[in-house]
Design a protein around this motif. Structure first.
Motif, PDB file in Angstrom:
ATOM      1  N   LEU A 116       5.428  10.651  12.516  1.00  0.00           N
ATOM      2  CA  LEU A 116       5.593  10.240  11.122  1.00  0.00           C
ATOM      3  C   LEU A 116       6.723  10.994  10.423  1.00  0.00           C
ATOM      4  CD1 LEU A 116       1.840  10.025  10.073  1.00  0.00           C
ATOM      5  CD2 LEU A 116       3.467   8.136   9.969  1.00  0.00           C
ATOM      6  N   LYS A 118       9.849  10.454   7.662  1.00  0.00           N
ATOM      7  CA  LYS A 118       9.794   9.260   6.804  1.00  0.00           C
ATOM      8  C   LYS A 118       8.378   8.866   6.415  1.00  0.00           C
ATOM      9  CE  LYS A 118      14.081   7.255   8.638  1.00  0.00           C
ATOM     10  NZ  LYS A 118      14.693   6.084   9.312  1.00  0.00           N
ATOM     11  N   PHE A 119       7.396   9.208   7.255  1.00  0.00           N
ATOM     12  CA  PHE A 119       5.996   8.855   7.021  1.00  0.00           C
ATOM     13  C   PHE A 119       5.840   7.358   6.771  1.00  0.00           C
ATOM     14  CE2 PHE A 119       6.192  13.370   6.396  1.00  0.00           C
ATOM     15  CZ  PHE A 119       5.034  13.814   7.005  1.00  0.00           C
ATOM     16  N   ASP A 120       6.442   6.598   7.693  1.00  0.00           N
ATOM     17  CA  ASP A 120       6.366   5.136   7.658  1.00  0.00           C
ATOM     18  C   ASP A 120       5.160   4.703   8.490  1.00  0.00           C
ATOM     19  OD1 ASP A 120       6.697   2.429   7.704  1.00  0.00           O
ATOM     20  OD2 ASP A 120       8.585   2.444   8.830  1.00  0.00           O
ATOM     21  N   PHE A 121       4.007   4.595   7.841  1.00  0.00           N
ATOM     22  CA  PHE A 121       2.769   4.295   8.548  1.00  0.00           C
ATOM     23  C   PHE A 121       2.774   2.890   9.148  1.00  0.00           C
ATOM     24  CE2 PHE A 121       1.550   7.863   5.934  1.00  0.00           C
ATOM     25  CZ  PHE A 121       0.664   8.569   6.730  1.00  0.00           C
ATOM     26  N   GLU A 122       3.544   1.984   8.586  1.00  0.00           N
ATOM     27  CA  GLU A 122       3.562   0.603   9.091  1.00  0.00           C
ATOM     28  C   GLU A 122       4.266   0.474  10.429  1.00  0.00           C
ATOM     29  OE1 GLU A 122       5.122  -2.107   6.259  1.00  0.00           O
ATOM     30  OE2 GLU A 122       3.557  -1.729   4.761  1.00  0.00           O
ATOM     31  N   ASN A 123       5.138   1.437  10.733  1.00  0.00           N
ATOM     32  CA  ASN A 123       5.900   1.358  11.986  1.00  0.00           C
ATOM     33  C   ASN A 123       5.802   2.628  12.831  1.00  0.00           C
ATOM     34  OD1 ASN A 123       7.400  -1.303  11.583  1.00  0.00           O
ATOM     35  ND2 ASN A 123       7.914  -0.214   9.692  1.00  0.00           N
ATOM     36  N   VAL A 124       4.821   3.461  12.556  1.00  0.00           N
ATOM     37  CA  VAL A 124       4.708   4.722  13.285  1.00  0.00           C
ATOM     38  C   VAL A 124       4.279   4.469  14.734  1.00  0.00           C
ATOM     39  CG1 VAL A 124       2.296   5.097  12.612  1.00  0.00           C
ATOM     40  CG2 VAL A 124       3.735   7.041  13.268  1.00  0.00           C
ATOM     41  N   ASN A 167       4.899  -2.881  16.454  1.00  0.00           N
ATOM     42  CA  ASN A 167       5.273  -1.950  15.388  1.00  0.00           C
ATOM     43  C   ASN A 167       4.896  -0.507  15.689  1.00  0.00           C
ATOM     44  OD1 ASN A 167       6.272  -4.032  13.870  1.00  0.00           O
ATOM     45  ND2 ASN A 167       4.485  -4.209  12.536  1.00  0.00           N
ATOM     46  N   HIS A 168       4.004  -0.325  16.664  1.00  0.00           N
ATOM     47  CA  HIS A 168       3.473   1.019  16.898  1.00  0.00           C
ATOM     48  C   HIS A 168       3.698   1.498  18.329  1.00  0.00           C
ATOM     49  CE1 HIS A 168       1.718   0.939  12.938  1.00  0.00           C
ATOM     50  NE2 HIS A 168       1.102  -0.204  13.209  1.00  0.00           N
ATOM     51  N   LYS A 200       9.851   3.397  20.079  1.00  0.00           N
ATOM     52  CA  LYS A 200      10.917   2.734  19.326  1.00  0.00           C
ATOM     53  C   LYS A 200      12.080   2.292  20.213  1.00  0.00           C
ATOM     54  CE  LYS A 200      13.390   6.986  18.045  1.00  0.00           C
ATOM     55  NZ  LYS A 200      13.888   7.819  16.930  1.00  0.00           N
TER      56      LYS A 200
END
Length: 373
Positions: free
Chosen positions: A101, A104-110, A184-185, A188
């Motif tokens: 995380l 950025k703490f982007d929970f939708e794409n972590v 999304n998870h 990457k």
């Protein structure tokens, strides 16, 4: 926390060497300039870098025996031991999730899975199996996992793709990652599969169980040191050969964590630990390994910090000649590429990054300070 005099020094040294190698291969000066042994295999196959993570999980298994064997004899303590194992597994998983995380703490794409997440899962499952079963059962479970995974990956059709296969995006493990984690998870770099994915964590548990079985030999009070060394090395050699043989039709593959890969890497880890044990703990040649031990007794701490520092350097901006670059790039260009060839500069940065942590770890080691996770 004070350093325990009952620790197996060879295990700490092997763990330290392994975590130092993890930091080395994860932090080149430039990802475009890496010597082949410091790269992962493109797909099938095994480079020295591909040995690092399974070695660590093998060590996790060995360490479970030394931490829990004397305590598991008290049946009334099992619930407490399982609770502590679950807590530690969750902490490791959450630390890995925090790294994914940050910043950025982007929970939708972590990315949900990862190295520390897998260590946490493997630790808890292996600890639970060790607490509740005997070595014979542990061997049966490990063998069953390896056979079951082989059957799943090579005989079960892949929904939407048809025949079972081991290709990157169309194998059963990749399909499972997309089903459970969603794109999304996942990792990457692929978005369609994860090298620390859901299904491939199953044979990773077998790697931990391999370590538990070898740890049981080392912890045995019935065997002399020479016998322990011989058993450890011999069984490791057998497993390594079996892994290579199985690899002829179920290829050695880190991303898939194939059954052949478990035996191949576990066998090598067992032989190296036997060598370390004989030289360090039996023969008493301890001075040479102190640097590795400094890394080994605080392995999770240094791995977590290395990832945090690397990410932080990517966030900090530096103005140089009217151009804004991150701190990593500025340091790398200023002190490495300015006088070294590209390949050597990249390796020199990685080595320097590893050695940097001695500034923290050596004083901690001398003061017998261990941060337990």
């Amino acid at each position: 926390m004070a350093h325990s005099n009952n620790r197996l020094l060879s295990l700490d040294a092997f763990r330290g060497l392994t975590v130092a190698a993890m930091i080395l291969v994860n932090n080149p000066g430039s990802w475009a300039k890496i010597y082949p042994p410091l790269k992962h295999a493109e797909w099938h196959g095994c480079t020295p870098t591909d040995l690092v993570f399974p070695f660590f999980l093998f060590i996790v298994g060995v360490a479970i025996v030394f931490a829990l064997q004397s305590k598991k004899a008290d049946l009334g303590s099992h619930s407490q031991l399982l609770g502590k194992a679950a807590k530690r597994g969750c902490i490791l998983f959450l630390l890995g999730l925090f790294l994914a995380l940050f910043p950025k703490f982007d929970f939708e794409n972590v990315r949900i899975m990862g190295v520390l997440q897998r260590i946490g899962i493997v630790y808890f499952i292996c600890a639970a199996i060790f607490i509740k079963t005997k070595p014979k059962t542990q061997l049966i479970i490990m063998t069953s996992i390896l056979i079951l995974y082989w059957i799943l990956m090579t005989f079960v059709p892949v929904p939407g793709f048809g025949a079972p296969n081991l290709d990157k995006e169309t194998n059963l493990a990749a399909w499972t990652d997309r089903l459970i984690l969603t794109e999304n998870h996942t990792w990457k770099s692929s978005k369609t599969w994860d090298p620390e994915g859901v299904l491939s964590t199953l044979p990773a548990v077998a790697t931990g169980l391999f370590g538990i079985l070898m740890g049981g030999i080392l912890k045995s009070k019935e065997k002399l040191a020479a016998e322990k060394t011989a058993w450890l090395f011999s069984l490791g050699l057998v497993a390594w050969i079996l892994g290579m043989a199985w690899g002829l039709f179920f290829p050695i593959n880190k991303a898939l964590w194939t059954s052949s890969y478990v035996l191949y890497c576990g066998g090598l880890a067992s032989m190296i630990l036997a060598l370390f044990y004989w030289i360090i703990d039996v023969q008493g040649h301890k001075k040479w390994c102190k640097i590795f031990v400094a890394y080994g007794v605080n392995a999770i701490t240094v791995f977590f910090l290395s990832a945090m520092i690397a990410k932080t350097m990517g966030m900090i901006k530096v103005n140089t000649n009217g151009e804004e670059v991150n701190l990593h790039t500025w340091l790398y260009n200023s002190f490495f590429t300015s006088w070294l060839s590209a390949d050597i500069a990249s390796l020199a940065w990685a080595i320097t990054f590893v050695l940097f942590f001695l500034l923290l770890l050596w004083p901690m080691y001398k003061k017998n300070i261990i941060i337990k996770v």
